[in-house]
Design a protein around this motif. Structure first.
Motif, PDB file in Angstrom:
ATOM      1  N   ALA B 193      33.037   9.238  -2.158  1.00 42.98           N
ATOM      2  CA  ALA B 193      34.376   9.708  -2.523  1.00 42.98           C
ATOM      3  C   ALA B 193      34.724  11.014  -1.812  1.00 42.98           C
ATOM      4  O   ALA B 193      35.830  11.173  -1.297  1.00 42.98           O
ATOM      5  N   LEU B 194      33.762  11.938  -1.753  1.00 38.69           N
ATOM      6  CA  LEU B 194      34.069  13.249  -1.154  1.00 38.69           C
ATOM      7  C   LEU B 194      34.507  13.137   0.306  1.00 38.69           C
ATOM      8  O   LEU B 194      35.597  13.588   0.657  1.00 38.69           O
ATOM      9  N   PRO B 195      33.673  12.493   1.187  1.00 39.77           N
ATOM     10  CA  PRO B 195      34.140  12.397   2.577  1.00 39.77           C
ATOM     11  C   PRO B 195      35.419  11.590   2.705  1.00 39.77           C
ATOM     12  O   PRO B 195      36.289  11.932   3.528  1.00 39.77           O
ATOM     13  N   ALA B 196      35.568  10.529   1.903  1.00 42.37           N
ATOM     14  CA  ALA B 196      36.767   9.706   2.021  1.00 42.37           C
ATOM     15  C   ALA B 196      38.006  10.520   1.666  1.00 42.37           C
ATOM     16  O   ALA B 196      39.009  10.489   2.378  1.00 42.37           O
ATOM     17  N   PHE B 197      37.925  11.270   0.587  1.00 43.92           N
ATOM     18  CA  PHE B 197      39.095  12.044   0.190  1.00 43.92           C
ATOM     19  C   PHE B 197      39.345  13.221   1.134  1.00 43.92           C
ATOM     20  O   PHE B 197      40.496  13.590   1.372  1.00 43.92           O
ATOM     21  N   LEU B 198      38.249  13.788   1.685  1.00 40.36           N
ATOM     22  CA  LEU B 198      38.441  14.842   2.684  1.00 40.36           C
ATOM     23  C   LEU B 198      39.181  14.279   3.894  1.00 40.36           C
ATOM     24  O   LEU B 198      40.107  14.903   4.421  1.00 40.36           O
ATOM     25  N   GLY B 199      38.775  13.071   4.305  1.00 42.97           N
ATOM     26  CA  GLY B 199      39.441  12.418   5.422  1.00 42.97           C
ATOM     27  C   GLY B 199      40.911  12.173   5.105  1.00 42.97           C
ATOM     28  O   GLY B 199      41.800  12.408   5.930  1.00 42.97           O
ATOM     29  N   LEU B 200      41.161  11.730   3.888  1.00 42.23           N
ATOM     30  CA  LEU B 200      42.528  11.477   3.458  1.00 42.23           C
ATOM     31  C   LEU B 200      43.350  12.764   3.534  1.00 42.23           C
ATOM     32  O   LEU B 200      44.481  12.785   4.025  1.00 42.23           O
ATOM     33  N   PHE B 201      42.731  13.852   3.091  1.00 42.92           N
ATOM     34  CA  PHE B 201      43.429  15.141   3.109  1.00 42.92           C
ATOM     35  C   PHE B 201      43.779  15.537   4.542  1.00 42.92           C
ATOM     36  O   PHE B 201      44.903  15.921   4.846  1.00 42.92           O
ATOM     37  N   GLY B 202      42.766  15.417   5.439  1.00 43.68           N
ATOM     38  CA  GLY B 202      43.004  15.785   6.831  1.00 43.68           C
ATOM     39  C   GLY B 202      44.125  14.953   7.442  1.00 43.68           C
ATOM     40  O   GLY B 202      45.011  15.483   8.117  1.00 43.68           O
ATOM     41  N   TRP B 203      44.095  13.651   7.123  1.00 42.35           N
ATOM     42  CA  TRP B 203      45.104  12.755   7.678  1.00 42.35           C
ATOM     43  C   TRP B 203      46.494  13.118   7.162  1.00 42.35           C
ATOM     44  O   TRP B 203      47.450  13.264   7.929  1.00 42.35           O
ATOM     45  N   MET B 204      46.603  13.316   5.836  1.00 40.27           N
ATOM     46  CA  MET B 204      47.898  13.659   5.252  1.00 40.27           C
ATOM     47  C   MET B 204      48.385  15.013   5.766  1.00 40.27           C
ATOM     48  O   MET B 204      49.572  15.216   5.998  1.00 40.27           O
ATOM     49  N   PHE B 205      47.426  15.939   5.939  1.00 35.54           N
ATOM     50  CA  PHE B 205      47.795  17.290   6.386  1.00 35.54           C
ATOM     51  C   PHE B 205      48.425  17.244   7.763  1.00 35.54           C
ATOM     52  O   PHE B 205      49.508  17.791   7.996  1.00 35.54           O
ATOM     53  N   GLN B 206      47.763  16.529   8.705  1.00 39.85           N
ATOM     54  CA  GLN B 206      48.311  16.546  10.060  1.00 39.85           C
ATOM     55  C   GLN B 206      49.603  15.729  10.136  1.00 39.85           C
ATOM     56  O   GLN B 206      50.501  16.071  10.910  1.00 39.85           O
ATOM     57  N   LEU B 207      49.729  14.704   9.289  1.00 40.90           N
ATOM     58  CA  LEU B 207      51.009  13.970   9.246  1.00 40.90           C
ATOM     59  C   LEU B 207      52.129  14.897   8.799  1.00 40.90           C
ATOM     60  O   LEU B 207      53.216  14.929   9.402  1.00 40.90           O
ATOM     61  N   GLY B 208      51.836  15.673   7.710  1.00 38.36           N
ATOM     62  CA  GLY B 208      52.855  16.570   7.170  1.00 38.36           C
ATOM     63  C   GLY B 208      53.258  17.626   8.184  1.00 38.36           C
ATOM     64  O   GLY B 208      54.446  17.926   8.358  1.00 38.36           O
ATOM     65  N   VAL B 209      52.237  18.180   8.875  1.00 42.71           N
ATOM     66  CA  VAL B 209      52.524  19.228   9.861  1.00 42.71           C
ATOM     67  C   VAL B 209      53.381  18.662  10.989  1.00 42.71           C
ATOM     68  O   VAL B 209      54.384  19.268  11.397  1.00 42.71           O
ATOM     69  N   ARG B 210      53.021  17.444  11.459  1.00 38.02           N
ATOM     70  CA  ARG B 210      53.789  16.860  12.570  1.00 38.02           C
ATOM     71  C   ARG B 210      55.226  16.564  12.152  1.00 38.02           C
ATOM     72  O   ARG B 210      56.169  16.802  12.911  1.00 38.02           O
ATOM     73  N   ALA B 211      55.375  16.074  10.907  1.00 36.52           N
ATOM     74  CA  ALA B 211      56.728  15.765  10.427  1.00 36.52           C
ATOM     75  C   ALA B 211      57.571  17.035  10.357  1.00 36.52           C
ATOM     76  O   ALA B 211      58.748  17.035  10.744  1.00 36.52           O
ATOM     77  N   LYS B 212      56.959  18.128   9.899  1.00 33.33           N
ATOM     78  CA  LYS B 212      57.729  19.377   9.765  1.00 33.33           C
ATOM     79  C   LYS B 212      58.060  19.971  11.124  1.00 33.33           C
ATOM     80  O   LYS B 212      59.135  20.531  11.317  1.00 33.33           O
ATOM     81  N   ARG B 213      57.128  19.832  12.082  1.00 36.16           N
ATOM     82  CA  ARG B 213      57.419  20.337  13.433  1.00 36.16           C
ATOM     83  C   ARG B 213      58.605  19.585  14.029  1.00 36.16           C
ATOM     84  O   ARG B 213      59.496  20.176  14.630  1.00 36.16           O
ATOM     85  N   LEU B 214      58.595  18.251  13.834  1.00 34.35           N
ATOM     86  CA  LEU B 214      59.700  17.443  14.354  1.00 34.35           C
ATOM     87  C   LEU B 214      61.008  17.855  13.701  1.00 34.35           C
ATOM     88  O   LEU B 214      62.031  18.008  14.381  1.00 34.35           O
ATOM     89  N   ALA B 215      60.966  18.052  12.364  1.00 33.91           N
ATOM     90  CA  ALA B 215      62.187  18.443  11.645  1.00 33.91           C
ATOM     91  C   ALA B 215      62.691  19.783  12.155  1.00 33.91           C
ATOM     92  O   ALA B 215      63.900  19.975  12.337  1.00 33.91           O
ATOM     93  N   ALA B 216      61.747  20.716  12.410  1.00 28.94           N
ATOM     94  CA  ALA B 216      62.145  22.046  12.888  1.00 28.94           C
ATOM     95  C   ALA B 216      62.775  21.939  14.273  1.00 28.94           C
ATOM     96  O   ALA B 216      63.796  22.579  14.559  1.00 28.94           O
ATOM     97  N   ARG B 217      62.184  21.086  15.156  1.00 25.42           N
ATOM     98  CA  ARG B 217      62.722  20.935  16.502  1.00 25.42           C
ATOM     99  C   ARG B 217      64.106  20.293  16.450  1.00 25.42           C
ATOM    100  O   ARG B 217      65.034  20.683  17.153  1.00 25.42           O
ATOM    101  N   HIS B 218      64.235  19.313  15.546  1.00 26.90           N
ATOM    102  CA  HIS B 218      65.508  18.628  15.383  1.00 26.90           C
ATOM    103  C   HIS B 218      66.585  19.610  14.921  1.00 26.90           C
ATOM    104  O   HIS B 218      67.720  19.587  15.397  1.00 26.90           O
ATOM    105  N   ALA B 219      66.191  20.487  13.954  1.00 30.58           N
ATOM    106  CA  ALA B 219      67.159  21.456  13.418  1.00 30.58           C
ATOM    107  C   ALA B 219      67.564  22.463  14.492  1.00 30.58           C
ATOM    108  O   ALA B 219      68.696  22.947  14.512  1.00 30.58           O
ATOM    109  N   ALA B 220      66.619  22.761  15.403  1.00 32.49           N
ATOM    110  CA  ALA B 220      66.902  23.766  16.424  1.00 32.49           C
ATOM    111  C   ALA B 220      67.841  23.215  17.495  1.00 32.49           C
ATOM    112  O   ALA B 220      68.575  23.963  18.134  1.00 32.49           O
ATOM    113  N   GLU B 221      67.788  21.875  17.713  1.00 33.73           N
ATOM    114  CA  GLU B 221      68.588  21.303  18.809  1.00 33.73           C
ATOM    115  C   GLU B 221      70.071  21.176  18.445  1.00 33.73           C
ATOM    116  O   GLU B 221      70.420  21.116  17.299  1.00 33.73           O
TER     117      GLU B 221
END
Lengths: 223, 221
Positions: B193-221
């Motif tokens: 459970a620990l490694p699986a959930f850590l992996g899940l966290f990492g995956w969700m984290f980078q998805l969230g960061v990428r989505a916010k970067r895209l939103a920020a770039r979109h807002a800037a354009e």
């Protein structure tokens, strides 16, 4: 100007402006009296267990103090005087001065609310000095946490509701320990060791919050 | 690929584990909720730590370009959002577990319940504070300052309070790592459970960061 001299200058300025325009001060004091009256009216002649007495006392004290503690920073933004203060005083001196002012204000509110509150819930602590020490350390923890949150929300929109929403989560641990400690002092057989430990706990909390606030305050205050 | 296998094992592990567990009175599948509840509580704490680290970096990045600070702010915010999600899941699953085991959904004298609730409130307050500030630079700084100040009550709740009052979670240190669990529960929790959930966290984290970067770039354009 040294740090302490600066801090006392800010404190003196706060005292002068608050005493010149007493609207905020009077509103805060009236709010605590009104809150007490509501509790006293709700309790009536009922005999309450120590835990309920203590919880009611702290709820009144929390809301009374909370209603007034944000003013020290919000009034600068409302009056547009914050930039001037930023130019004339060091950030840490501003923080210390305003913290001292809020400590004085909270002690004043507690001096009114706590004795009257004891009457309202018909409680009489066996050892008044231990009770007073618990109340004072709780007030210390309350004022230090509220001050840094006030500094943060003063720079945001919708300050009134935001202060409660953002500040209360930080204060829940204080409330938890303060209610527990006060319950102990209101009980017929008080445990002195427990009271001591909880007083130390509350003071330690206050010191840690001051340390954290000291570190982050320049980032909050400066443009 | 590796992630899929780990997550698959993390789901299969609990299903294949025998029902019930020594320290709990309830039988059946109810006890298996801890395979979900405990990792959620871990991830909530992890999110808090990650958020606090990025908050420190936001405050230290004052002299650097606004873009660097904005990117660090995106990471801090994403961590706090994930924290809110996992703290909420830990609260709900814990409450259900508590009802199965101790016949009560909530007990304010139980420090772990109080602390997860307060941490949930702190995550929410952080996000509410962000919504109330328009200027991005100021938002980044104020949010970071709040995150760091809230570390004090956070530490108090996680380390001090459980030692000041009795707790249902057994010894506070042991309960954190699942040392007091019997049978297959501990290894499944720790190594699947620990490694699986850590992996899940990492995956969700980078998805969230990428989505916010895209939103920020979109807002800037």
């Amino acid at each position: 100007m040294g740090l302490l001299a600066g801090a006392f200058a800010v404190l003196r300025k706060e005292l002068q402006t608050e005493l010149r325009d007493r609207a905020a001060l009077n509103a805060t004091l009236l709010f605590s009296v009104a809150g007490l009256a509501i509790v006293a009216y709700g309790v009536g002649p009922a005999v309450l267990p120590a835990v309920v007495q203590s919880a009611l006392l702290w709820v009144v004290l929390f809301f009374a103090a909370f209603s007034g503690l944000a003013h020290v920073f919000t009034h600068e933004e409302e009056a547009g005087t914050s930039s001037l203060l930023r130019l004339t005083a060091d950030a840490h001196a501003v923080y210390l001065g305003k913290l001292l002012f809020n400590l004085l204000l909270t002690v004043l509110i507690a001096l009114i609310t706590v004795p009257a509150g004891l009457v309202a819930v018909s409680a009489s602590p066996d050892r008044p000095w231990v009770f007073a020490a618990v109340a004072l350390s709780g007030v210390l923890a309350l004022a230090t946490s509220a001050t840094v949150v006030a500094a943060i929300i003063a720079r945001a929109q919708g300050r009134g509701a935001l202060f409660g929403a953002v500040g209360l989560p930080l204060l829940l641990p204080v409330l938890l320990i303060a209610v527990d400690a006060t319950k102990n002092t209101l009980e017929p057989e008080m445990i002195p060791g427990l009271a001591m430990r909880e007083i130390v706990g509350l003071c330690a909390f206050a010191v840690m919050v001051i340390a954290a606030s000291w570190l982050v305050f320049p980032a909050v205050w400066e443009e | 690929m590796v992630a899929t296998i780990v997550v698959g094992l993390a789901i299969a592990g609990p299903v294949r584990t025998p029902d019930g567990v020594a320290m709990f009175t309830m039988g059946g599948h109810g006890a298996k909720l801890i395979f979900f509840h405990v990792p959620c509580a871990w991830l909530a704490s992890l999110a808090y730590i990650v958020g606090a680290i990025y908050a420190v970096r936001v405050l230290l990045s004052g002299g650097k370009s606004p873009e660097v600070q904005a990117d660090l702010d995106i990471k801090a915010c994403t961590a706090m959002e994930l924290g809110l999600v996992f703290a909420f899941l830990a609260t709900v699953t814990g409450s259900i577990f508590s009802h199965n085991e101790w016949l009560t959904f909530w007990n304010w004298r139980e420090p772990r319940m109080v602390s997860i609730f307060v941490i949930l409130l702190i995550f929410a307050a952080y996000l509410v504070l962000r919504q109330a500030v328009d200027n991005p630079t100021r938002r980044a700084r104020l949010a970071a300052a709040y995150a760091l100040v809230s570390v004090v009550p956070g530490m108090f709740l996680i380390w001090v309070l459980p030692r000041m009052v009795a707790t249902l979670h057994g010894d506070a240190n042991q309960a954190v790592m699942g040392n007091n669990l019997g049978g297959m529960y501990r290894p499944v929790l720790r190594y699947l459970a620990l490694p699986a959930f850590l992996g899940l966290f990492g995956w969700m984290f980078q998805l969230g960061v990428r989505a916010k970067r895209l939103a920020a770039r979109h807002a800037a354009e």
